[in-house]
Write a protein that holds these residues in place. Structure first.
Motif, PDB file in Angstrom:
ATOM      1  N   TYR A   1       0.825  -1.203   0.000  1.00 59.77           N
ATOM      2  CA  TYR A   1       0.000   0.000   0.000  1.00 59.77           C
ATOM      3  C   TYR A   1       0.860   1.255   0.000  1.00 59.77           C
ATOM      4  O   TYR A   1       1.740   1.427   0.853  1.00 59.77           O
ATOM      5  CB  TYR A   1      -0.927  -0.008   1.217  1.00 59.77           C
ATOM      6  N   ASP A   2       0.591   2.123  -0.967  1.00 58.60           N
ATOM      7  CA  ASP A   2       1.235   3.429  -1.009  1.00 58.60           C
ATOM      8  C   ASP A   2       0.682   4.312   0.112  1.00 58.60           C
ATOM      9  O   ASP A   2      -0.434   4.090   0.606  1.00 58.60           O
ATOM     10  CB  ASP A   2       0.992   4.104  -2.355  1.00 58.60           C
ATOM     11  N   ASN A   3       1.462   5.302   0.498  1.00 62.72           N
ATOM     12  CA  ASN A   3       1.057   6.264   1.546  1.00 62.72           C
ATOM     13  C   ASN A   3       0.747   5.579   2.876  1.00 62.72           C
ATOM     14  O   ASN A   3      -0.038   6.079   3.682  1.00 62.72           O
ATOM     15  CB  ASN A   3      -0.151   7.088   1.092  1.00 62.72           C
ATOM     16  N   ALA A   4       1.339   4.416   3.091  1.00 66.12           N
ATOM     17  CA  ALA A   4       1.149   3.686   4.343  1.00 66.12           C
ATOM     18  C   ALA A   4       2.512   3.208   4.833  1.00 66.12           C
ATOM     19  O   ALA A   4       3.333   2.722   4.043  1.00 66.12           O
ATOM     20  CB  ALA A   4       0.217   2.497   4.151  1.00 66.12           C
ATOM     21  N   GLY A   5       2.739   3.364   6.138  1.00 64.44           N
ATOM     22  CA  GLY A   5       3.966   2.872   6.737  1.00 64.44           C
ATOM     23  C   GLY A   5       3.669   1.747   7.700  1.00 64.44           C
ATOM     24  O   GLY A   5       2.751   0.949   7.484  1.00 64.44           O
ATOM     25  N   HIS A   6       4.438   1.694   8.769  1.00 61.38           N
ATOM     26  CA  HIS A   6       4.251   0.645   9.756  1.00 61.38           C
ATOM     27  C   HIS A   6       2.962   0.895  10.545  1.00 61.38           C
ATOM     28  O   HIS A   6       2.550   2.030  10.746  1.00 61.38           O
ATOM     29  CB  HIS A   6       5.449   0.633  10.704  1.00 61.38           C
ATOM     30  N   ALA A   7       2.331  -0.184  10.972  1.00 61.04           N
ATOM     31  CA  ALA A   7       1.147  -0.123  11.847  1.00 61.04           C
ATOM     32  C   ALA A   7      -0.021   0.622  11.216  1.00 61.04           C
ATOM     33  O   ALA A   7      -0.773   1.315  11.904  1.00 61.04           O
ATOM     34  CB  ALA A   7       1.504   0.494  13.199  1.00 61.04           C
ATOM     35  N   PHE A   8      -0.234   0.435   9.924  1.00 59.81           N
ATOM     36  CA  PHE A   8      -1.337   1.158   9.283  1.00 59.81           C
ATOM     37  C   PHE A   8      -2.706   0.619   9.671  1.00 59.81           C
ATOM     38  O   PHE A   8      -3.728   1.263   9.408  1.00 59.81           O
ATOM     39  CB  PHE A   8      -1.174   1.180   7.759  1.00 59.81           C
ATOM     40  N   PHE A   9      -2.762  -0.548  10.322  1.00 63.65           N
ATOM     41  CA  PHE A   9      -4.032  -1.070  10.835  1.00 63.65           C
ATOM     42  C   PHE A   9      -4.423  -0.440  12.173  1.00 63.65           C
ATOM     43  O   PHE A   9      -5.565  -0.581  12.613  1.00 63.65           O
ATOM     44  CB  PHE A   9      -3.948  -2.588  11.047  1.00 63.65           C
ATOM     45  N   ALA A  10      -3.489   0.204  12.857  1.00 63.39           N
ATOM     46  CA  ALA A  10      -3.693   0.630  14.246  1.00 63.39           C
ATOM     47  C   ALA A  10      -4.556   1.884  14.323  1.00 63.39           C
ATOM     48  O   ALA A  10      -4.077   3.004  14.145  1.00 63.39           O
ATOM     49  CB  ALA A  10      -2.347   0.872  14.917  1.00 63.39           C
ATOM     50  N   VAL A  11      -5.833   1.699  14.623  1.00 63.65           N
ATOM     51  CA  VAL A  11      -6.787   2.816  14.605  1.00 63.65           C
ATOM     52  C   VAL A  11      -6.505   3.849  15.689  1.00 63.65           C
ATOM     53  O   VAL A  11      -6.971   4.991  15.618  1.00 63.65           O
ATOM     54  CB  VAL A  11      -8.239   2.303  14.739  1.00 63.65           C
ATOM     55  N   ASP A  12      -5.721   3.479  16.707  1.00 72.48           N
ATOM     56  CA  ASP A  12      -5.443   4.389  17.820  1.00 72.48           C
ATOM     57  C   ASP A  12      -4.093   5.089  17.685  1.00 72.48           C
ATOM     58  O   ASP A  12      -3.603   5.682  18.637  1.00 72.48           O
ATOM     59  CB  ASP A  12      -5.498   3.630  19.151  1.00 72.48           C
ATOM     60  N   ARG A  13      -3.503   5.046  16.483  1.00 70.98           N
ATOM     61  CA  ARG A  13      -2.191   5.660  16.280  1.00 70.98           C
ATOM     62  C   ARG A  13      -2.210   6.598  15.076  1.00 70.98           C
ATOM     63  O   ARG A  13      -3.024   6.415  14.153  1.00 70.98           O
ATOM     64  CB  ARG A  13      -1.124   4.588  16.044  1.00 70.98           C
ATOM     65  N   PRO A  14      -1.288   7.560  15.051  1.00 69.77           N
ATOM     66  CA  PRO A  14      -1.195   8.444  13.881  1.00 69.77           C
ATOM     67  C   PRO A  14      -0.833   7.699  12.599  1.00 69.77           C
ATOM     68  O   PRO A  14      -1.073   8.211  11.493  1.00 69.77           O
ATOM     69  CB  PRO A  14      -0.086   9.433  14.266  1.00 69.77           C
ATOM     70  N   SER A  15      -0.287   6.495  12.741  1.00 66.29           N
ATOM     71  CA  SER A  15       0.100   5.699  11.573  1.00 66.29           C
ATOM     72  C   SER A  15      -1.088   5.086  10.841  1.00 66.29           C
ATOM     73  O   SER A  15      -0.925   4.544   9.740  1.00 66.29           O
ATOM     74  CB  SER A  15       1.044   4.575  12.008  1.00 66.29           C
ATOM     75  N   TYR A  16      -2.274   5.157  11.431  1.00 66.25           N
ATOM     76  CA  TYR A  16      -3.460   4.540  10.832  1.00 66.25           C
ATOM     77  C   TYR A  16      -3.743   5.119   9.447  1.00 66.25           C
ATOM     78  O   TYR A  16      -3.744   6.342   9.274  1.00 66.25           O
ATOM     79  CB  TYR A  16      -4.672   4.755  11.738  1.00 66.25           C
TER      80      TYR A  16
END
Length: 247
Positions: free
Chosen positions: A210-225
């Motif tokens: 996935y483009d525009n996604a880094g680590h922990a992109f599943f984590a709804v409680d983090r800025p990485s979501y």
């Protein structure tokens, strides 16, 4: 989505005969159905990991999340337990394999099981899901941005982990990999290397990046979501498990 579900803390016999805590969620209606071992991330046996476990139950699977830090800090706050695990270098691979095998056996022994069990893990749990797919009798495995399946941790990293890519010929079940193209652990080059090894070994796998996604992109409680990547990732998980574990 199905109707009602139930969730509870249970005790299972893990590696070396140790009793460990686990979180079990299952639909109320009768089976038969497939099951999933949820391998929690480094932050530990926490509320988000339990929510993911309930998500599988809400979609028709029995799911269990073993507390991999039960021995380091039994009954402790998840943050404290994770700190204790980091201080000891993380969960040893052989112990992880024993705990996941025990969780899979527990799921297969429940009423309504169709005998099929998958694993899923995130970050360090993604690597551990891949490891389980090498050594445990499971029917499908999902690696969500597993760090250090390829490559080694940098100097000063708190966890002791060795790469697993060289063991690709030992993969025992189909593998689904979900990765962000902006991740550093694993990098896109790490994913390329794993893809090459699995292809050369003739193993069944599918990767989604996935483009525009880094680590922990599943984590709804983090800025990485990243909602777009996460929504498609869940779509791929349901399709994959529907094929290999039963709808």
């Amino acid at each position: 989505m199905i109707g009602d579900l139930r969730a509870a803390t249970v005790r299972i016999t893990g590696a070396s005969g140790d009793e460990i805590e686990a979180y079990l969620a299952r639909p109320e209606d009768d089976g038969p159905r497939g099951s999933v071992v949820v391998i929690h991330h480094m932050p530990g046996y926490d509320a988000p990991s339990k929510e993911i476990t309930r998500t599988f139950a809400a979609n028709g699977y029995t799911a269990i999340c073993p507390n991999l830090y039960s021995r380091e800090a039994p009954g402790a706050d998840p943050d404290d337990a994770a700190a204790a695990a980091r201080a000891s270098g993380g969960v040893p691979d052989d112990r992880l394999v024993g705990d996941v095998a025990a969780a899979a056996a527990y799921l297969r022994g429940l009423p309504g099981s169709n005998g099929k069990v998958g694993t899923i893990g995130y970050c360090s749990g993604g690597r551990q899901s891949f490891l389980a797919a090498l050594e445990v009798d499971v029917d499908a495995a999902v690696d969500c941005y597993g760090a250090f399946v390829v490559g080694t941790p940098p100097d000063g990293f708190p966890l002791r982990m060795t790469p697993l890519v060289q063991r690709a010929p030992e993969l025992r079940c189909p593998l689904l990999g979900l990765f962000g193209n902006e991740d550093k652990y694993p990098t896109p080059e790490h994913v390329d290397e794993l893809e090459k090894a699995l292809t050369e070994a003739g193993k069944p796998f599918e990767f989604h990046r996935y483009d525009n996604a880094g680590h922990a992109f599943f984590a709804v409680d983090r800025p990485s979501y990243r909602p777009e990547a996460a929504v498609d990732g869940w779509k791929q998980i349901w399709k994959f498990y529907g094929t290999h574990l039963g709808a």
